[in-house]
Enzyme design. Structure first.
Site, short mmCIF file in Angstrom:
data_model
loop_
_atom_site.label_atom_id
_atom_site.label_comp_id
_atom_site.label_asym_id
_atom_site.label_seq_id
_atom_site.Cartn_x
_atom_site.Cartn_y
_atom_site.Cartn_z
N ARG A 188 0.79 -1.23 0.00
CA ARG A 188 0.00 0.00 0.00
C ARG A 188 0.83 1.28 0.00
O ARG A 188 0.29 2.37 -0.19
CB ARG A 188 -0.99 -0.01 1.18
CG ARG A 188 -2.16 -0.94 0.93
CD ARG A 188 -3.31 -0.61 1.83
NE ARG A 188 -3.11 -1.15 3.16
CZ ARG A 188 -3.60 -0.60 4.27
NH1 ARG A 188 -4.27 0.53 4.21
NH2 ARG A 188 -3.39 -1.16 5.44
N THR A 208 3.54 -14.01 9.28
CA THR A 208 4.35 -13.61 10.43
C THR A 208 4.90 -14.81 11.20
O THR A 208 6.01 -14.78 11.71
CB THR A 208 3.53 -12.72 11.38
OG1 THR A 208 2.29 -13.38 11.67
CG2 THR A 208 3.22 -11.36 10.75
N GLY A 237 -5.93 -8.13 14.69
CA GLY A 237 -6.27 -9.40 15.33
C GLY A 237 -6.95 -9.11 16.66
O GLY A 237 -6.48 -8.28 17.43
N LYS A 250 29.93 30.60 2.40
CA LYS A 250 30.36 29.20 2.36
C LYS A 250 31.82 29.09 2.77
O LYS A 250 32.64 29.86 2.29
CB LYS A 250 30.19 28.65 0.93
CG LYS A 250 30.53 27.19 0.79
CD LYS A 250 31.22 26.85 -0.53
CE LYS A 250 32.68 27.22 -0.51
NZ LYS A 250 33.43 26.76 -1.69
N TYR A 293 28.24 37.36 -1.92
CA TYR A 293 28.73 35.99 -1.80
C TYR A 293 30.12 36.00 -1.19
O TYR A 293 31.03 36.65 -1.70
CB TYR A 293 28.77 35.30 -3.17
CG TYR A 293 29.41 33.93 -3.10
CD1 TYR A 293 28.88 32.94 -2.29
CD2 TYR A 293 30.57 33.63 -3.82
CE1 TYR A 293 29.48 31.69 -2.20
CE2 TYR A 293 31.18 32.38 -3.74
CZ TYR A 293 30.63 31.41 -2.92
OH TYR A 293 31.21 30.18 -2.82
N ALA A 345 27.02 45.61 -0.78
CA ALA A 345 25.96 44.96 -1.55
C ALA A 345 26.46 44.59 -2.94
O ALA A 345 27.17 45.36 -3.57
CB ALA A 345 24.76 45.88 -1.66
N TYR A 397 36.51 30.69 -7.51
CA TYR A 397 36.63 29.50 -8.36
C TYR A 397 37.10 29.93 -9.75
O TYR A 397 36.47 30.77 -10.39
CB TYR A 397 35.25 28.84 -8.44
CG TYR A 397 35.19 27.53 -9.17
CD1 TYR A 397 36.07 26.49 -8.85
CD2 TYR A 397 34.24 27.31 -10.17
CE1 TYR A 397 36.00 25.29 -9.53
CE2 TYR A 397 34.16 26.10 -10.84
CZ TYR A 397 35.04 25.09 -10.52
OH TYR A 397 34.97 23.89 -11.18
C1 UD1 Z 1 -0.47 -8.58 12.28
C2 UD1 Z 1 -1.14 -9.53 13.25
C3 UD1 Z 1 -2.42 -8.91 13.77
C4 UD1 Z 1 -2.11 -7.58 14.42
C5 UD1 Z 1 -1.40 -6.69 13.43
C6 UD1 Z 1 -0.95 -5.42 14.11
C7 UD1 Z 1 -0.56 -11.74 12.42
C8 UD1 Z 1 -1.04 -12.94 11.72
N1 UD1 Z 1 -1.43 -10.77 12.57
O1 UD1 Z 1 -1.34 -8.46 11.17
O2 UD1 Z 1 -3.02 -9.77 14.71
O3 UD1 Z 1 -3.30 -6.98 14.86
O4 UD1 Z 1 -0.23 -7.34 12.91
O5 UD1 Z 1 -0.41 -4.55 13.15
O6 UD1 Z 1 0.58 -11.71 12.85
N2 UD1 Z 1 6.05 -9.82 7.90
C9 UD1 Z 1 7.14 -10.58 7.59
N3 UD1 Z 1 6.97 -11.72 6.86
C10 UD1 Z 1 5.74 -12.12 6.44
C11 UD1 Z 1 4.63 -11.33 6.75
C12 UD1 Z 1 4.81 -10.19 7.50
O7 UD1 Z 1 8.27 -10.24 7.96
O8 UD1 Z 1 5.69 -13.16 5.79
C13 UD1 Z 1 6.25 -8.61 8.68
C14 UD1 Z 1 5.78 -7.35 7.97
O9 UD1 Z 1 6.84 -6.77 7.24
C15 UD1 Z 1 5.34 -6.47 9.14
C16 UD1 Z 1 4.90 -7.47 10.20
O10 UD1 Z 1 5.47 -8.71 9.85
O11 UD1 Z 1 6.42 -5.71 9.65
C17 UD1 Z 1 3.38 -7.58 10.29
O12 UD1 Z 1 2.89 -8.07 9.07
P1 UD1 Z 1 1.51 -7.58 8.47
O13 UD1 Z 1 1.29 -8.26 7.20
O14 UD1 Z 1 1.46 -6.11 8.47
O15 UD1 Z 1 0.52 -8.17 9.56
P2 UD1 Z 1 -0.98 -7.76 9.77
O16 UD1 Z 1 -1.80 -8.39 8.74
O17 UD1 Z 1 -1.07 -6.30 9.91
#
Ligand code: UD1
Ligand code: CA
Length: 454
Positions: free
Chosen positions: A15, A78, A137, A349, A364, A378, A385
């Site tokens: 996004r 995650t 979540g 400068k 300058y 002025a 340079y």
């Molecule tokens: C997650 C939580 C959600 C919580 C929310 C808060 C899970 C399943 N859900 O959702 O409960 O309310 O954060 O913001 O964890 N990332 C990785 N690898 C991946 C996917 C994500 O490193 O495969 C990282 C992303 O870069 C980010 C973070 O994990 O920094 C969270 O991922 P994101 O996809 O934003 O999770 P949400 O869907 O927002």
């Protein structure tokens, strides 16, 4: 209790609609990830692990020696991120704190409280109550109030969607248990992802206590997913910084029109008008006043100095009781002593101006030294340079340089020298003498203007 921190930063940040990885977008002048690393550093963890994935190489280069980077390829959620990082997690750490690279306003004190809530034996979740919990979540509790799980927005029933207590994406868990739980995750859910949030149900099944640690404020758990959210967090962070400065006595004409992208150190009775931007490290001594719409980057200003509107300073030092601007430009290496006056449309400068020196309009000064009380007229410039090399101009004390002079460097003007307006000097101007290169003035008594042909 030994601690390690895991920062998840592999996500794509769709996004943001940007070629740049989300965690490298800037908030108050610093990448989002750096804000998280700073908060982390304050906890003195024995290890910091960053999970990279999208544009991994760029993120890893940026992180450098500050953390161990682990690649998650592809990004399957995650829970999968933590599972991929498991081999890099030190078993010697009792607690692993999981943070997000895109949640930059998290405060060290909150992270510390979350770690304490885990205590190496419990699963602690950082939670917050939101008026609009959409997208987050939800925390599920049993009749006795015990936490039983987290359900993602997309998997939640209409009744569960009414729950306003949400998971912020940050947790602290006993390291060995966390590793075991993420190894057991499945992706049987609405998004076909491995959810880290499913470790809650696994903890409950294992009889490990699950506790909620409420965040101190909603602001510090806000994530960045879009340019609009980035701008929203920027304003909140600026408000936080402005409040701290005002608390310390700094007078901001309008905290909503104040931007600090670095460190601002102020003495007492400092006034800052609207629309100013401070970058890098800026030090303002007692009684300094900064006019509206100034940009100051890596600057030191002495007591009582006034900087008028629309002044731009970068890598400059100004003494006490000086007057700068409006519309002045001080570039790197500008060193102005006490009581120096630099007026409108004057650029300085790599030059030192001694006490009381003045350049009040349209001038300058580059690669120059200017002695005490000298006045630079002025429209005059140092021609520093020659197209290939830079040369120095040395102006003594009590020198008067008239208007529209060109001082072709290298050149010296002795103490008390006067340079007549309109002169171009290529040789030294001796001390105490009037020097000019002006063509003699001539008038033609019988000259007539051309007439229009009829
Ligand atoms: C997650 C939580 C959600 C919580 C929310 C808060 C899970 C399943 N859900 O959702 O409960 O309310 O954060 O913001 O964890 N990332 C990785 N690898 C991946 C996917 C994500 O490193 O495969 C990282 C992303 O870069 C980010 C973070 O994990 O920094 C969270 O991922 P994101 O996809 O934003 O999770 P949400 O869907 O927002
Ligand atoms: Ca998110």
């Amino acid at each position: 209790m030994a601690l390690q921190v895991l920062i998840m930063a592999a996500g794509k940040g769709t996004r943001m609609r940007s070629a740049k990885p989300k965690v490298l977008h800037r908030l108050a002048g610093r990448p989002l990830l750096d804000h998280v690393l700073d908060a982390t550093g304050a906890l003195a963890p024995e290890r910091v692990v960053v999970v990279t994935g999208h544009e991994a190489a760029q993120v890893e280069t940026h992180v450098g020696p500050r953390a161990v980077c682990v690649r998650q390829q592809p990004q399957l959620g995650t829970g999968h991120a933590v599972r991929e990082a498991s081999p890099a997690l030190a078993d010697t750490a009792d607690v692993t704190l999981v943070l997000n690279g895109d949640t930059p306003l998290i405060q060290a004190a909150t992270a510390r409280a979350l770690v304490a809530a885990s205590g190496g034996s419990r699963l602690a979740l950082l939670t917050v109550e939101l008026a609009d919990p959409t997208g987050y979540g939800r925390i599920l509790r049993d009749a006795a109030g015990g936490i039983t799980g987290i359900v993602e927005q997309k998997d939640a029933s209409p009744a569960q969607r009414q729950i306003r207590e949400v998971y912020t994406g940050m947790m602290a868990a006993p390291t060995a248990l966390l590793k075991r739980w993420v190894a057991a995750l499945t992706n049987d859910n609405a998004q076909g992802e491995y959810y880290l949030t499913d470790v809650v149900a696994l903890a409950v099944a294992d009889g490990v206590p699950v506790v909620a640690a409420p965040a101190a404020s909603e602001t510090e758990v806000l994530g960045v997913n879009s340019p609009a959210q980035l701008a929203e967090l920027e304003r909140r962070l600026q408000a936080r910084q402005a409040a701290a400065l005002m608390e310390a006595g700094v007078r901001l004409a309008d905290p909503a029109r104040f931007d600090l992208r670095g460190t601002l150190v102020c003495g007492t009775d400092v006034d800052i008008d609207v629309g100013c931007v401070f970058e890098g490290r800026v030090e303002l001594a007692d009684g300094v006043a900064i006019g509206p719409y100034c940009v100051l980057r890596n600057v030191r200003i002495g007591a009582g100095t006034q900087v008028a509107a629309y002044t731009h300073m970068d890598g400059a030092q100004v003494g006490a009781d000086a007057r700068i601007g409006p519309y002045a430009r001080l570039r790197p290496g500008a060193e102005l002593a006490d009581e120096v006056h630099i007026g409108n449309f004057v650029e300085v400068k790599n030059s030192r101006l001694a006490r009381g020196a003045k350049a009040n309009h349209l001038a300058y000064l580059g690669d120059a030294t200017v002695g005490e009380r000298s006045n630079f007229g002025a429209g005059s410039i140092t021609a520093n340079y020659d197209g290939v090399n830079k040369h120095r101009t040395e102006i003594g004390a009590d020198v008067l340089v008239g208007s529209n002079c060109v001082l072709v460097a290298p050149i010296k003007l002795g103490d008390g020298a006067t340079v007549g307006g309109g002169s171009t000097l290529t040789r030294p101007a001796p001390a105490g003498q009037l020097t000019l290169t002006r063509a003699p003035q001539t008038s033609f008594a019988h000259w007539k203007r051309p007439q229009k042909k009829t």
